[in-house]
Write a protein that holds these residues in place. Structure first.
Motif: not given
Length: 393
Positions: A52-55, A57, A82, A287
């Motif tokens: 999960d690259r969005k949630s 870092t 990232d 997030k």
């Protein structure tokens, strides 16, 4: 008894498994209040989070020291980047570690191992960890483009940097001094190799000639080089030593690899799973994420407890059993996702070749149990001394 876990709880370091099992069963998303962070212990949770690259870092660091104890910005190296930056910087050296490239150097790796083994075989004793460390250091020196003596000097700084002191969280005062000495020493090497270029296909040349963002600063090259020596010479010695140890503890499996050396690759893989050298790594939460009924908030940190995940009964049958015939559907021994270990194929080759040469050269051996020594810490663990005795050749 209430469930309690902290990566800095020294009472758990030597035997964390009962607590890990409880965390997996009772609190798979476990909140550590004093660190304001979360810990994951189940294999699939860590696997999915790694993807999960969005949630999550890596830009705030991945080690406990970086996430919890340091106020300084993280070094500008691909380990802490990232996308899209990560791909550009990792790509400077990444091709050297592709599976097809690593397959081409097996004869060279075997030659290094045999050279190092020869005097040890004549003496009738050797330290498996020391053999693994020296093999890995010779090879990573060539990849980076440094002299062996230079890499040995850097490794000495690293050993001091990672020494832990009871009651002190993370890096000790002596460790900070070792890091400062390493910084000065490596900056000197960078200056040397600006004037005296090593092999054209070395990492040093790639970093010196990089055109990304106007080129790499000396500090960026320092952190890249320091990190490569660490990652290039930690896992292999630990996993090789533990593989020999657990084979000795399971004579039936030792007999199997003697009879069929093709099982050795699986034995090394199982040792890396069963006695995972990298306890944990982490990320910063980018997030809000809900998992197992808990809401992990943006700005908090999260720990991936790899050692726990590698013995998760949800992923592995008889997870607490050492079994060289185990078929692993998925593997976290070298991470996964964007930040999987760059040198995993090299590590597997080194480990397999060393065990093949040891088993093939020594018909019988005895581990000197009194001389075995493990190190423990919040980050790394494993046998740092594994002496064996045998009939001299």
């Amino acid at each position: 008894m209430p469930l309690r876990y902290s990566p800095y709880d020294e009472s758990l370091w030597s035997n964390p498994w009962p607590v890990y099992k409880r965390m997996q069963a009772e609190a798979p998303a476990y909140y550590i209040e004093d660190l304001d962070c979360w810990a994951l212990t189940r294999f699939d949770d860590i696997w999915q989070a790694s993807m999960d690259r969005k949630s999550f870092t890596a830009s705030y660091g991945t080690s406990p020291d970086a996430l919890f104890l340091s106020r300084a910005p993280q070094p500008h190296v691909f380990l802490f980047m990232d996308p899209p930056e990560h791909g550009k910087y990792r790509g400077l050296i990444g091709r050297s570690y592709m599976k097809d490239k690593i397959a081409l150097i097996e004869d060279h790796v075997r030659g290094v191992v045999r050279k190092l083994l020869k005097p040890m075989l004549e003496q009738g004793e050797l330290d498996v960890y020391a053999l693994g460390s020296r093999t890995a250091l010779e090879l990573i020196a060539a990849f980076i483009g440094l002299e062996l003596e230079e890499v040995l000097q850097i490794r000495g700084f690293i050993n001091r940097f990672y020494q832990r002191e009871s009651g002190v969280r993370g890096t000790t005062e002596a460790g900070a001094e070792a890091f400062a000495e390493a910084h000065t020493y490596i900056l000197g090497l960078i200056d040397k190799y600006r004037k005296q270029r090593p092999a054209e296909h070395s990492h040093i040349v790639s970093w010196l000639d990089a055109e990304i963002d106007g080129g790499l600063s000396d500090d960026e090259i320092f952190f890249s080089l320091f990190a490569m020596v660490i990652t290039g010479s930690d896992t292999v010695p630990f996993a090789t030593a533990s593989c020999i140890y657990y084979l000795d503890q399971h004579p039936d499996q030792l007999a199997m690899v003697r009879e069929d050396p093709s099982l050795i690759a699986g034995a090394f893989e199982e040792a890396a799973r069963f006695d995972q050298p990298t306890n944990l790594l982490g990320r910063r939460i980018a997030k809000d994420v809900e998992l197992h009924g808990q809401v992990m908030r943006e700005g908090q940190s999260i720990l991936f407890l790899y050692a726990a995940a590698c013995r998760d009964e949800r992923e592995f049958d008889a997870a607490d059993t050492f079994d060289i015939t185990r078929k692993q559907r998925r593997n976290l021994s070298f991470g996964t996702g964007l930040h999987f270990c760059l040198g995993q194929h090299l590590a597997r080759l080194e480990g397999r070749v060393m065990i093949e040469e040891l088993i093939g050269s020594i018909p019988e051996f005895e581990i000197d149990q009194s001389g075995c020594r493990r190190i423990f810490g919040e980050f790394l663990q494993g046998y740092i001394a594994m002496p064996i005795r045998f009939q001299p050749r």
